[in-house]
Design a protein around this motif. Sequence first.
Motif, PDB file in Angstrom:
ATOM      1  N   MET A   1       1.230  -1.460  -0.081  1.00  0.00           N
ATOM      2  CA  MET A   1       0.223   0.136  -0.055  1.00  0.00           C
ATOM      3  C   MET A   1       1.041   0.819  -0.546  1.00  0.00           C
ATOM      4  SD  MET A   1      -3.163   0.944  -0.102  1.00  0.00           S
ATOM      5  CE  MET A   1      -4.181   2.653   0.443  1.00  0.00           C
ATOM      6  N   SER A   2       1.692   1.205   0.595  1.00  0.00           N
ATOM      7  CA  SER A   2       2.436   2.611   0.739  1.00  0.00           C
ATOM      8  C   SER A   2       3.732   2.684  -0.162  1.00  0.00           C
ATOM      9  CB  SER A   2       3.605   2.670   2.530  1.00  0.00           C
ATOM     10  OG  SER A   2       4.302   1.732   2.213  1.00  0.00           O
ATOM     11  N   LYS A   3       4.386   1.797  -1.213  1.00  0.00           N
ATOM     12  CA  LYS A   3       4.705   1.834  -2.088  1.00  0.00           C
ATOM     13  C   LYS A   3       4.041   2.402  -3.195  1.00  0.00           C
ATOM     14  CE  LYS A   3       8.550  -1.640  -1.889  1.00  0.00           C
ATOM     15  NZ  LYS A   3       8.958  -2.767  -2.149  1.00  0.00           N
ATOM     16  N   GLU A   4       2.665   2.273  -3.945  1.00  0.00           N
ATOM     17  CA  GLU A   4       1.598   2.923  -3.866  1.00  0.00           C
ATOM     18  C   GLU A   4       1.440   4.168  -4.318  1.00  0.00           C
ATOM     19  OE1 GLU A   4      -1.524   0.321  -4.074  1.00  0.00           O
ATOM     20  OE2 GLU A   4      -1.077  -1.684  -4.199  1.00  0.00           O
ATOM     21  N   ILE A   5       0.993   4.235  -2.801  1.00  0.00           N
ATOM     22  CA  ILE A   5       1.026   5.884  -3.259  1.00  0.00           C
ATOM     23  C   ILE A   5       2.767   6.314  -3.228  1.00  0.00           C
ATOM     24  CG2 ILE A   5       0.714   7.540  -0.462  1.00  0.00           C
ATOM     25  CD1 ILE A   5      -1.054   4.963   0.705  1.00  0.00           C
ATOM     26  N   LEU A   6       3.830   6.575  -2.405  1.00  0.00           N
ATOM     27  CA  LEU A   6       4.420   7.273  -2.695  1.00  0.00           C
ATOM     28  C   LEU A   6       4.683   6.777  -4.389  1.00  0.00           C
ATOM     29  CD1 LEU A   6       7.744   7.535  -1.681  1.00  0.00           C
ATOM     30  CD2 LEU A   6       8.604   5.405  -2.450  1.00  0.00           C
ATOM     31  N   HIS A   7       4.230   5.799  -5.121  1.00  0.00           N
ATOM     32  CA  HIS A   7       4.569   5.959  -6.183  1.00  0.00           C
ATOM     33  C   HIS A   7       3.994   7.152  -6.952  1.00  0.00           C
ATOM     34  CE1 HIS A   7       5.508   4.119 -10.319  1.00  0.00           C
ATOM     35  NE2 HIS A   7       4.674   4.989 -10.804  1.00  0.00           N
ATOM     36  N   ALA A   8       2.961   7.222  -6.510  1.00  0.00           N
ATOM     37  CA  ALA A   8       1.125   8.110  -6.848  1.00  0.00           C
ATOM     38  C   ALA A   8       1.769   9.385  -6.738  1.00  0.00           C
ATOM     39  CB  ALA A   8      -0.264   7.812  -5.701  1.00  0.00           C
ATOM     40  N   HIS A   9       2.068   9.943  -5.795  1.00  0.00           N
ATOM     41  CA  HIS A   9       2.189  11.224  -5.082  1.00  0.00           C
ATOM     42  C   HIS A   9       4.266  11.849  -5.583  1.00  0.00           C
ATOM     43  CE1 HIS A   9       0.123  12.760  -1.422  1.00  0.00           C
ATOM     44  NE2 HIS A   9      -0.162  11.091  -1.804  1.00  0.00           N
ATOM     45  N   PHE A  10       4.572  10.751  -6.148  1.00  0.00           N
ATOM     46  CA  PHE A  10       5.487  10.803  -6.887  1.00  0.00           C
ATOM     47  C   PHE A  10       5.646  11.264  -8.572  1.00  0.00           C
ATOM     48  CE2 PHE A  10       9.397  10.603  -9.118  1.00  0.00           C
ATOM     49  CZ  PHE A  10      10.271  10.898  -9.002  1.00  0.00           C
ATOM     50  N   ASN A  11       4.811  10.560  -8.466  1.00  0.00           N
ATOM     51  CA  ASN A  11       4.290  11.239 -10.241  1.00  0.00           C
ATOM     52  C   ASN A  11       3.371  12.572 -10.086  1.00  0.00           C
ATOM     53  OD1 ASN A  11       5.297   8.620 -11.347  1.00  0.00           O
ATOM     54  ND2 ASN A  11       3.118   8.283 -11.256  1.00  0.00           N
ATOM     55  N   LYS A  12       2.741  12.356  -9.108  1.00  0.00           N
ATOM     56  CA  LYS A  12       2.338  13.687  -9.365  1.00  0.00           C
ATOM     57  C   LYS A  12       2.835  15.451  -9.076  1.00  0.00           C
ATOM     58  CE  LYS A  12      -2.182  12.741  -7.644  1.00  0.00           C
ATOM     59  NZ  LYS A  12      -3.301  11.958  -5.189  1.00  0.00           N
ATOM     60  N   THR A  13       4.213  14.957  -8.291  1.00  0.00           N
ATOM     61  CA  THR A  13       5.207  15.686  -7.956  1.00  0.00           C
ATOM     62  C   THR A  13       5.779  16.286  -9.475  1.00  0.00           C
ATOM     63  OG1 THR A  13       5.331  15.249  -5.685  1.00  0.00           O
ATOM     64  CG2 THR A  13       7.286  16.137  -6.508  1.00  0.00           C
ATOM     65  N   GLY A  14       5.503  14.690 -10.399  1.00  0.00           N
ATOM     66  CA  GLY A  14       6.837  15.164 -11.254  1.00  0.00           C
ATOM     67  C   GLY A  14       5.622  15.442 -12.369  1.00  0.00           C
ATOM     68  N   TYR A  15       4.721  15.512 -12.378  1.00  0.00           N
ATOM     69  CA  TYR A  15       3.665  16.093 -13.864  1.00  0.00           C
ATOM     70  C   TYR A  15       3.960  16.926 -13.245  1.00  0.00           C
ATOM     71  CZ  TYR A  15       2.155  10.868 -15.431  1.00  0.00           C
ATOM     72  OH  TYR A  15       1.585  10.411 -14.985  1.00  0.00           O
ATOM     73  N   LEU A  16       4.066  17.524 -11.959  1.00  0.00           N
ATOM     74  CA  LEU A  16       3.612  19.316 -11.725  1.00  0.00           C
ATOM     75  C   LEU A  16       5.271  20.265 -12.118  1.00  0.00           C
ATOM     76  CD1 LEU A  16       2.025  19.619  -7.772  1.00  0.00           C
ATOM     77  CD2 LEU A  16       1.069  20.326  -9.991  1.00  0.00           C
TER      78      LEU A  16
END
Length: 145
Positions: A1-16
């Motif tokens: 679960m935490s790896k999925e959350i980490l990956h999703a937040h990292f992707n959002k930051t990368g898109y920004l």
Amino acid sequence: MSKEILHAHFNKTGYLYLILLLLQISFFTVSLVVVSNGIGDEKISDDFFRFIIPIAGIIAMTLSNKMYKAKISKIQVKESIEVKLKKFRIYKLLQWALIMTVGILALTVFIITNDYLYVVIFLFMMGYFILLRPTKQQLKTDIKI
């Protein structure tokens, strides 16, 4: 679960980050077109700007780095991963905003004065912005996971 959350937040930051980078490139392109069409005024004295813009760049780089490190060091180990990730993104956005502000200001002065010194300053700030690209390793280190 935490790896999925980490990956999703990292992707959002990368898109920004990517969106902000593309906005800077777009403004740079528009400013070159505007100046090449002779819209700027070469009669404007830029003595004031020649002093202020480079100093603002140095201050922005120093201040953004110190501010980011000070804020990120205050993240508590016991905080939830979601809170840590949101703080990481917010602090990164603040760091990027300081750098972008000086770059956009340099391009604005370039449009007004037609002096390519400000393009060099913008490119320098853009290079520093590129160096601030978020990485997964930096994310893990900064939010202490």
